[in-house]
Design a protein around this motif. Structure first.
Motif, PDB file in Angstrom:
ATOM      1  N   GLY A  98       0.820  -1.212   0.000  1.00  0.00           N
ATOM      2  CA  GLY A  98       0.000   0.000   0.000  1.00  0.00           C
ATOM      3  C   GLY A  98       0.853   1.259   0.000  1.00  0.00           C
ATOM      4  O   GLY A  98       0.571   2.221  -0.724  1.00  0.00           O
ATOM      5  N   ALA A  99       1.916   1.262   0.800  1.00  0.00           N
ATOM      6  CA  ALA A  99       2.814   2.417   0.834  1.00  0.00           C
ATOM      7  C   ALA A  99       3.519   2.609  -0.507  1.00  0.00           C
ATOM      8  O   ALA A  99       3.693   3.743  -0.965  1.00  0.00           O
ATOM      9  N   ALA A 100       3.907   1.519  -1.144  1.00  0.00           N
ATOM     10  CA  ALA A 100       4.566   1.608  -2.455  1.00  0.00           C
ATOM     11  C   ALA A 100       3.618   2.173  -3.506  1.00  0.00           C
ATOM     12  O   ALA A 100       4.016   3.000  -4.333  1.00  0.00           O
ATOM     13  N   ILE A 101       2.366   1.761  -3.470  1.00  0.00           N
ATOM     14  CA  ILE A 101       1.380   2.280  -4.423  1.00  0.00           C
ATOM     15  C   ILE A 101       1.162   3.770  -4.210  1.00  0.00           C
ATOM     16  O   ILE A 101       1.086   4.543  -5.172  1.00  0.00           O
ATOM     17  N   MET A 102       1.076   4.200  -2.953  1.00  0.00           N
ATOM     18  CA  MET A 102       0.913   5.629  -2.670  1.00  0.00           C
ATOM     19  C   MET A 102       2.137   6.417  -3.135  1.00  0.00           C
ATOM     20  O   MET A 102       2.002   7.502  -3.702  1.00  0.00           O
ATOM     21  N   LEU A 103       3.325   5.878  -2.915  1.00  0.00           N
ATOM     22  CA  LEU A 103       4.552   6.553  -3.337  1.00  0.00           C
ATOM     23  C   LEU A 103       4.600   6.685  -4.853  1.00  0.00           C
ATOM     24  O   LEU A 103       4.951   7.746  -5.384  1.00  0.00           O
ATOM     25  N   ILE A 104       4.229   5.639  -5.562  1.00  0.00           N
ATOM     26  CA  ILE A 104       4.210   5.687  -7.029  1.00  0.00           C
ATOM     27  C   ILE A 104       3.201   6.728  -7.502  1.00  0.00           C
ATOM     28  O   ILE A 104       3.470   7.491  -8.434  1.00  0.00           O
ATOM     29  N   GLY A 105       2.039   6.786  -6.868  1.00  0.00           N
ATOM     30  CA  GLY A 105       1.032   7.785  -7.227  1.00  0.00           C
ATOM     31  C   GLY A 105       1.537   9.203  -7.023  1.00  0.00           C
ATOM     32  O   GLY A 105       1.311  10.087  -7.855  1.00  0.00           O
ATOM     33  N   MET A 106       2.248   9.427  -5.927  1.00  0.00           N
ATOM     34  CA  MET A 106       2.786  10.768  -5.664  1.00  0.00           C
ATOM     35  C   MET A 106       3.889  11.128  -6.649  1.00  0.00           C
ATOM     36  O   MET A 106       3.963  12.269  -7.114  1.00  0.00           O
ATOM     37  N   VAL A 107       4.732  10.185  -6.999  1.00  0.00           N
ATOM     38  CA  VAL A 107       5.790  10.439  -7.982  1.00  0.00           C
ATOM     39  C   VAL A 107       5.168  10.758  -9.344  1.00  0.00           C
ATOM     40  O   VAL A 107       5.606  11.688 -10.031  1.00  0.00           O
ATOM     41  N   LEU A 108       4.142  10.020  -9.720  1.00  0.00           N
ATOM     42  CA  LEU A 108       3.472  10.297 -10.995  1.00  0.00           C
ATOM     43  C   LEU A 108       2.830  11.682 -10.993  1.00  0.00           C
ATOM     44  O   LEU A 108       2.854  12.386 -12.007  1.00  0.00           O
ATOM     45  N   ALA A 109       2.264  12.086  -9.867  1.00  0.00           N
ATOM     46  CA  ALA A 109       1.669  13.423  -9.770  1.00  0.00           C
ATOM     47  C   ALA A 109       2.732  14.499  -9.933  1.00  0.00           C
ATOM     48  O   ALA A 109       2.519  15.501 -10.627  1.00  0.00           O
ATOM     49  N   ILE A 110       3.884  14.309  -9.316  1.00  0.00           N
ATOM     50  CA  ILE A 110       4.967  15.295  -9.424  1.00  0.00           C
ATOM     51  C   ILE A 110       5.493  15.358 -10.852  1.00  0.00           C
ATOM     52  O   ILE A 110       5.705  16.444 -11.403  1.00  0.00           O
ATOM     53  N   VAL A 111       5.692  14.203 -11.471  1.00  0.00           N
ATOM     54  CA  VAL A 111       6.188  14.170 -12.849  1.00  0.00           C
ATOM     55  C   VAL A 111       5.190  14.840 -13.795  1.00  0.00           C
ATOM     56  O   VAL A 111       5.579  15.621 -14.680  1.00  0.00           O
TER      57      VAL A 111
END
Length: 154
Positions: free
Chosen positions: A47-60
């Motif tokens: 779950g934490a990895a999915i949230m981190l990926i979502g945040m990285v995609l938002a920043i990119v």
């Protein structure tokens, strides 16, 4: 039938394939009180990895929108300045809006120099689209500002 044969048959009937309680109390075998803790930990990490990926995609996505907005603003300001100086045809702010639209940006402001020198300042905006609904609550659109005019006279 002899007596030993009858005793062997009776003991075979009493045997089962299930482990006995004594099996779990062998030396060196400790029974854990935490059953399933590893599974819960793995779910939390996933779950934490999915949230981190979502945040990285938002920043990119936001950085990409910022770059597109800056590019669109630069090009729109240059084209509007050329139109203001009479080098190309058209009304400067309409030229800027058309060029910004061609680069998937929205022209949010266009101001011509009051002195008639041909200087134009523009602001563009590039909206972002996020697949995660909670990210849409944040305004992460890219905004670009540019100013263009004639070269300085020396």
């Amino acid at each position: 039938m002899n007596r030993h044969h009858a005793a062997d048959t009776a003991s075979e009937n009493e045997r089962t394939d299930e482990p006995t309680q004594e099996h779990h109390h062998e030396p060196g075998f400790k029974r854990s009180q935490e059953r399933g803790a590893g599974s819960g930990l793995m779910l939390a990490l996933i779950g934490a990895a999915i949230m981190l990926i979502g945040m990285v995609l938002a920043i990119v996505t936001s950085v990409s929108a910022q770059s597109k907005a800056a590019t669109a603003a630069d090009l729109a300001a240059l084209a509007a300045a050329d139109a203001a100086r009479g080098l190309t045809t058209g009304e400067p702010c309409q030229v800027a809006a058309h060029l910004a639209s061609a680069h998937d940006a929205e022209l949010t402001s266009c101001q011509r120099d009051a002195g008639g020198a041909g200087t134009v300042a523009v602001t563009t905006r590039v909206s972002t689209v996020y697949w995660l609904e909670w990210l849409q609550d944040f305004d992460l659109a890219g905004v670009g500002k540019a100013r263009a005019g004639p070269p300085p006279i020396e």
